[in-house]
Motif scaffolding. Structure first.
Motif, PDB file in Angstrom:
ATOM      1  N   LEU A  26      12.829  10.287   2.334  1.00 23.52           N
ATOM      2  CA  LEU A  26      11.619  10.468   3.134  1.00 23.52           C
ATOM      3  C   LEU A  26      11.756  11.689   4.041  1.00 23.52           C
ATOM      4  O   LEU A  26      12.856  12.030   4.494  1.00 23.52           O
ATOM      5  CB  LEU A  26      11.382   9.226   4.001  1.00 23.52           C
ATOM      6  CG  LEU A  26      11.138   7.916   3.238  1.00 23.52           C
ATOM      7  CD1 LEU A  26      11.226   6.733   4.190  1.00 23.52           C
ATOM      8  CD2 LEU A  26       9.783   7.949   2.539  1.00 23.52           C
ATOM      9  N   VAL A  27      10.623  12.338   4.333  1.00 26.04           N
ATOM     10  CA  VAL A  27      10.634  13.490   5.229  1.00 26.04           C
ATOM     11  C   VAL A  27      11.061  13.047   6.630  1.00 26.04           C
ATOM     12  O   VAL A  27      10.949  11.870   6.989  1.00 26.04           O
ATOM     13  CB  VAL A  27       9.247  14.162   5.287  1.00 26.04           C
ATOM     14  CG1 VAL A  27       8.896  14.791   3.964  1.00 26.04           C
ATOM     15  CG2 VAL A  27       8.167  13.166   5.732  1.00 26.04           C
ATOM     16  N   ARG A  28      11.550  14.002   7.409  1.00 23.78           N
ATOM     17  CA  ARG A  28      11.982  13.677   8.774  1.00 23.78           C
ATOM     18  C   ARG A  28      10.794  13.263   9.636  1.00 23.78           C
ATOM     19  O   ARG A  28      10.827  12.247  10.326  1.00 23.78           O
ATOM     20  CB  ARG A  28      12.706  14.873   9.401  1.00 23.78           C
ATOM     21  CG  ARG A  28      13.256  14.574  10.794  1.00 23.78           C
ATOM     22  CD  ARG A  28      13.905  15.790  11.411  1.00 23.78           C
ATOM     23  NE  ARG A  28      14.426  15.492  12.730  1.00 23.78           N
ATOM     24  CZ  ARG A  28      15.694  15.229  13.020  1.00 23.78           C
ATOM     25  NH1 ARG A  28      16.596  15.218  12.055  1.00 23.78           N
ATOM     26  NH2 ARG A  28      16.086  14.965  14.256  1.00 23.78           N
ATOM     27  N   ALA A  73       2.696  10.506   5.980  1.00 27.65           N
ATOM     28  CA  ALA A  73       3.932  10.836   5.267  1.00 27.65           C
ATOM     29  C   ALA A  73       3.800  10.555   3.775  1.00 27.65           C
ATOM     30  O   ALA A  73       4.431  11.233   2.944  1.00 27.65           O
ATOM     31  CB  ALA A  73       5.096  10.048   5.843  1.00 27.65           C
ATOM     32  N   ALA A  74       2.979   9.572   3.411  1.00 25.12           N
ATOM     33  CA  ALA A  74       2.821   9.200   2.001  1.00 25.12           C
ATOM     34  C   ALA A  74       2.187  10.312   1.178  1.00 25.12           C
ATOM     35  O   ALA A  74       2.300  10.322  -0.053  1.00 25.12           O
ATOM     36  CB  ALA A  74       1.981   7.930   1.895  1.00 25.12           C
ATOM     37  N   SER A  75       1.542  11.249   1.853  1.00 35.38           N
ATOM     38  CA  SER A  75       0.895  12.354   1.132  1.00 35.38           C
ATOM     39  C   SER A  75       1.871  13.470   0.778  1.00 35.38           C
ATOM     40  O   SER A  75       1.493  14.426   0.099  1.00 35.38           O
ATOM     41  CB  SER A  75      -0.241  12.927   1.985  1.00 35.38           C
ATOM     42  OG  SER A  75       0.273  13.538   3.163  1.00 35.38           O
ATOM     43  N   THR A  76       3.110  13.365   1.242  1.00 34.79           N
ATOM     44  CA  THR A  76       4.100  14.411   0.983  1.00 34.79           C
ATOM     45  C   THR A  76       5.091  13.949  -0.082  1.00 34.79           C
ATOM     46  O   THR A  76       5.403  12.758  -0.171  1.00 34.79           O
ATOM     47  CB  THR A  76       4.877  14.752   2.264  1.00 34.79           C
ATOM     48  OG1 THR A  76       5.624  13.599   2.678  1.00 34.79           O
ATOM     49  CG2 THR A  76       3.932  15.163   3.383  1.00 34.79           C
ATOM     50  N   GLY A 129       0.771  -1.234   0.000  1.00 35.51           N
ATOM     51  CA  GLY A 129       0.000   0.000   0.000  1.00 35.51           C
ATOM     52  C   GLY A 129       0.798   1.277   0.000  1.00 35.51           C
ATOM     53  O   GLY A 129       0.259   2.345   0.310  1.00 35.51           O
ATOM     54  N   LEU A 130       2.077   1.209  -0.359  1.00 39.81           N
ATOM     55  CA  LEU A 130       2.894   2.416  -0.385  1.00 39.81           C
ATOM     56  C   LEU A 130       2.617   3.199  -1.675  1.00 39.81           C
ATOM     57  O   LEU A 130       2.240   2.618  -2.693  1.00 39.81           O
ATOM     58  CB  LEU A 130       4.381   2.055  -0.299  1.00 39.81           C
ATOM     59  CG  LEU A 130       4.805   1.306   0.977  1.00 39.81           C
ATOM     60  CD1 LEU A 130       6.303   1.034   0.967  1.00 39.81           C
ATOM     61  CD2 LEU A 130       4.409   2.080   2.233  1.00 39.81           C
ATOM     62  N   PRO A 131       2.800   4.529  -1.646  1.00 38.65           N
ATOM     63  CA  PRO A 131       2.494   5.345  -2.827  1.00 38.65           C
ATOM     64  C   PRO A 131       3.453   5.048  -3.981  1.00 38.65           C
ATOM     65  O   PRO A 131       4.554   4.502  -3.764  1.00 38.65           O
ATOM     66  CB  PRO A 131       2.669   6.771  -2.315  1.00 38.65           C
ATOM     67  CG  PRO A 131       3.612   6.661  -1.173  1.00 38.65           C
ATOM     68  CD  PRO A 131       3.297   5.344  -0.520  1.00 38.65           C
ATOM     69  N   PRO A 132       3.079   5.391  -5.199  1.00 41.67           N
ATOM     70  CA  PRO A 132       3.927   5.103  -6.368  1.00 41.67           C
ATOM     71  C   PRO A 132       5.345   5.631  -6.244  1.00 41.67           C
ATOM     72  O   PRO A 132       6.298   4.964  -6.661  1.00 41.67           O
ATOM     73  CB  PRO A 132       3.168   5.783  -7.519  1.00 41.67           C
ATOM     74  CG  PRO A 132       1.750   5.781  -7.077  1.00 41.67           C
ATOM     75  CD  PRO A 132       1.782   5.986  -5.588  1.00 41.67           C
ATOM     76  N   SER A 133       5.508   6.837  -5.659  1.00 40.50           N
ATOM     77  CA  SER A 133       6.852   7.422  -5.564  1.00 40.50           C
ATOM     78  C   SER A 133       7.754   6.660  -4.604  1.00 40.50           C
ATOM     79  O   SER A 133       8.972   6.849  -4.608  1.00 40.50           O
ATOM     80  CB  SER A 133       6.757   8.885  -5.129  1.00 40.50           C
ATOM     81  OG  SER A 133       6.146   8.994  -3.849  1.00 40.50           O
ATOM     82  N   TRP A 134       7.191   5.785  -3.781  1.00 43.00           N
ATOM     83  CA  TRP A 134       7.982   5.020  -2.813  1.00 43.00           C
ATOM     84  C   TRP A 134       8.301   3.607  -3.312  1.00 43.00           C
ATOM     85  O   TRP A 134       9.002   2.864  -2.635  1.00 43.00           O
ATOM     86  CB  TRP A 134       7.231   4.897  -1.488  1.00 43.00           C
ATOM     87  CG  TRP A 134       7.051   6.169  -0.724  1.00 43.00           C
ATOM     88  CD1 TRP A 134       7.166   7.442  -1.194  1.00 43.00           C
ATOM     89  CD2 TRP A 134       6.700   6.284   0.652  1.00 43.00           C
ATOM     90  NE1 TRP A 134       6.910   8.357  -0.195  1.00 43.00           N
ATOM     91  CE2 TRP A 134       6.613   7.671   0.956  1.00 43.00           C
ATOM     92  CE3 TRP A 134       6.434   5.371   1.662  1.00 43.00           C
ATOM     93  CZ2 TRP A 134       6.283   8.147   2.217  1.00 43.00           C
ATOM     94  CZ3 TRP A 134       6.101   5.840   2.930  1.00 43.00           C
ATOM     95  CH2 TRP A 134       6.035   7.210   3.208  1.00 43.00           C
ATOM     96  N   GLN A 135       7.778   3.220  -4.459  1.00 42.89           N
ATOM     97  CA  GLN A 135       7.848   1.828  -4.879  1.00 42.89           C
ATOM     98  C   GLN A 135       9.268   1.319  -5.073  1.00 42.89           C
ATOM     99  O   GLN A 135       9.537   0.130  -4.895  1.00 42.89           O
ATOM    100  CB  GLN A 135       7.040   1.631  -6.180  1.00 42.89           C
ATOM    101  CG  GLN A 135       5.538   1.798  -6.011  1.00 42.89           C
ATOM    102  CD  GLN A 135       4.946   0.786  -5.043  1.00 42.89           C
ATOM    103  OE1 GLN A 135       5.205  -0.410  -5.148  1.00 42.89           O
ATOM    104  NE2 GLN A 135       4.162   1.267  -4.082  1.00 42.89           N
TER     105      GLN A 135
END
Length: 461
Positions: free
Chosen positions: A132-134, A154-157, A112-118
Motif C-alpha cells: 500500500l502507498v504511504r 488510496a484504492a484508486s492508486t 468494498g476493497l478494490p480487486p488488487s487488494w483482495q
C-alpha cells in the motif's frame, strides 16, 4: 553553508524526577539538560524501566512557554506513529478472541476493497508488507478526513509492490486496521482501543487527540525558527496512523503490561515482535506496530513518532529487561539519540564507544577554530577567515540567534581533530569541541580552499 542544529537559544530547564537506585542518575540529568539546550527542546519527559519496574521517571523544561507550566511525568504529549502499536495490540486482542485470523485476507473483514487488494492479508497490513502507498492521494493534514474517505482515495492508486513481496511503511495500512476494528467490533476504532486497552490498564492520560477539547495537562507543541520557539500547527483530523496522546507514566504502565499476560497472551506478543517475512523468505525489520532489529548486538524493539510540535521514542531491550521512553513538545530533533544514549548509561553493554581523535597535524588550526567560535559567541564574524558568501550567511545566522546559542554552550575546554579528508571543494577537517560543562560536546566541520580560507562551516551535535 552553515548548519547550526546544535547551536541553541538558552532555555531554563528545571527538573522533576523520581529516582530509585540508578547509579547514573546525575549523568542522565546532565546529559538531558545539555541535549535539550543544544537541540532547542522546550520540554521533555522520560521514563526508564527494568524488568517491568519503573526505576526512573523525569520531567524537564516547560510544557507551555506562555503559562510557564513545567513538564511533569504526567504531562501529555502527542505520540504520532507510536500510536500504531495500540492499533496492532487491539487487532491481536481480536485474534485472541477468535474473531480475526492474521493470514486471512483483510477483505474478509473490510468490505468494498478494490480487486488488487483482495488477497492482502491482515498480517501484511500490520507489518507494512501489503504494497500500500504511504499516504493516500490528496493527503492534507490540515483538513479532517474520514477513515473510509482515505481508504477510498488510496484504492484508486496502484499497489507499490505485490502483497508480501516488499516492505514499505504505510500510514494508509493503519487506516485499514482501524476499519477492520470497526467492522468486527461494531464500535468506533477509538472506542474499541479505549475500552479494551486504555481503561483496563488505567491509562488515565491516554486518549485520541481532540483539539476541540484538549486533554488536561497537554503540553503545547512548538517548532524552532528564526531564533525562537513558535507554536506548531495543529492537525485537526484524528488519523489512525498517529491518533493518540499519552504521558510517560501511562506509557510506563503500558510497558509493564507488555511484560506480563495482563492484556496480551505470550503468543500475541511474540507475533507483534517477530520480524515479518516476505514471500522470498527474507525477514523485514518490522513486526506489528513495532520495529524489530538489533542495536549493538542486542535485540531491539522500538518505534518513534512525530507530528507538528511533538516527538516520541519508545525503546525496549528484552535481553536486559530495559525500556527507555522519551517524549518532547517539539519535532525534528534527535530524540532517538537521547533515548539510546540514556539506554547506554543504564546498561553499559548498550553504550557506544567514544570516537577517538586523530593526530593533529596542524595544531594552529585547532586554535583558529577555538578563536572563531569565541568570536561567533560574541556576535562577530571575522571576514578574513571566510569566503564572502559564507561570511554573509554567518552574519545572517548571528541576527537569528546564533551568538546567544553559542554562549549557551559554555566555555570551550578543548578542540580535538577527529577527521581530515580531501573533498571536491578542498580540504575538510572535523573537530570535536568539548565544553567545560559535562556532555556539552559539539562538532565543527570546515572545508578550506587552496588559500586556507574557510568556504564551508557547519556545527552539529
Amino acid at each position: 553553508m552553515i548548519r547550526c542544529s546544535s547551536v541553541l537559544r538558552a532555555v531554563t530547564i528545571p527538573c522533576l524526577f523520581v529516582f530509585a537506585g540508578l547509579a547514573s542518575a546525575d549523568r542522565i540529568d546532565d546529559f538531558i539538560h545539555a541535549r535539550m539546550s543544544m537541540q532547542h527542546i522546550p520540554g521533555l519527559a522520560f521514563a526508564v524501566l527494568k524488568h517491568g519496574k519503573l526505576v526512573r521517571v523525569g520531567g524537564y523544561g516547560t510544557s507551555n512557554l506562555e503559562s510557564k507550566r513545567r513538564v511533569r511525568p504526567e504531562t501529555v504529549f502527542l505520540l504520532g506513529s507510536l500510536s500504531k502499536q495500540f492499533l496492532a495490540a487491539a487487532t491481536m486482542l481480536l485474534v485472541q478472541d477468535g474473531k480475526v485470523r492474521l493470514d486471512n485476507p483483510i477483505s474478509q473483514y473490510v468490505r468494498g476493497l478494490p480487486p488488487s487488494w483482495q488477497k492482502i492479508t491482515v498480517r501484511q497490513v500490520l507489518s507494512h508488507t501489503a504494497g500500500l502507498v504511504r499516504e493516500a492521494p490528496g493527503f492534507d493534514p490540515s483538513k479532517p478526513q474520514t477513515v473510509a474517505g482515505v481508504i477510498a482515495a488510496a484504492a484508486s492508486t496502484p499497489l507499490t509492490s505485490q502483497p508480501g513481496s516488499a516492505w514499505g511503511y504505510s500510514n494508509v495500512g493503519y487506516y485499514l486496521v482501524a476499519q477492520l476494528l470497526e467492522s468486527v467490533t461494531h464500535k468506533s476504532w477509538t472506542a474499541y482501543v479505549r475500552d479494551r486497552i486504555f481503561r483496563p490498564l488505567r491509562l488515565a492520560n491516554t486518549s485520541e487527540v481532540n483539539w476541540s477539547q484538549p486533554a488536561p495537562g497537554l503540553a503545547a507543541g512548538y517548532e524552532w525558527g528564526r531564533g525562537k520557539f513558535n507554536p506548531a500547527e495543529k492537525w485537526p483530523s484524528i488519523r489512525p496512523s498517529g491518533a493518540f496522546q499519552s504521558s510517560v507514566l501511562d506509557l510506563a504502565k503500558w510497558d509493564i503490561a507488555l511484560e506480563s499476560d495482563a492484556l496480551l497472551r505470550p503468543a500475541s506478543r511474540v507475533a507483534m515482535w517477530t520480524p515479518a517475512k516476505l514471500l522470498s523468505g527474507a525477514a523485514c525489520s518490522y513486526g506489528f506496530g513495532w520495529f524489530v532489529d538489533s542495536y549493538r548486538g542486542y535485540r531491539h524493539i522500538h518505534h518513534g513518532g512525530g507530528v507538528p510540535g511533538y516527538q516520541s521514542e519508545f525503546h525496549r531491550f528484552p535481553q536486559s529487561g530495559l525500556t527507555v521512553i522519551v517524549l518532547a513538545n517539539t519535532v525534528e530533533v534527535d530524540l532517538d539519540r537521547i533515548a539510546l544514549t540514556v539506554a547506554g548509561m543504564v546498561e553499559p553493554r548498550l553504550a557506544v564507544p567514544p570516537e577517538l581523535p586523530i593526530v593533529d597535524d596542524a595544531p594552529t588550526e585547532s586554535l583558529r577554530i577555538s578563536r572563531i567560535l569565541g568570536q561567533l559567541a560574541s556576535g562577530r564574524v571575522d571576514h578574513k577567515e571566510f569566503s564572502p558568501q559564507l561570511a554573509g550567511l554567518l552574519e545572517g545566522d548571528l541576527r537569528n540567534g546564533l551568538a546567544n546559542g553559542m554562549r549557551t554552550l559554555g566555555p570551550i575546554r578543548s578542540v580535538s581533530l577527529m577527521n581530515r579528508s580531501q573533498v571536491p571543494l578542498g580540504l575538510s577537517r572535523r573537530y570535536r569541541i568539548s565544553r567545560v560543562r559535562p556532555f556539552y560536546e559539539t562538532y565543527v566541520t570546515c572545508v578550506y580552499d587552496k588559500n586556507g580560507q574557510i568556504i564551508r562551516f557547519s556545527i552539529s551535535d
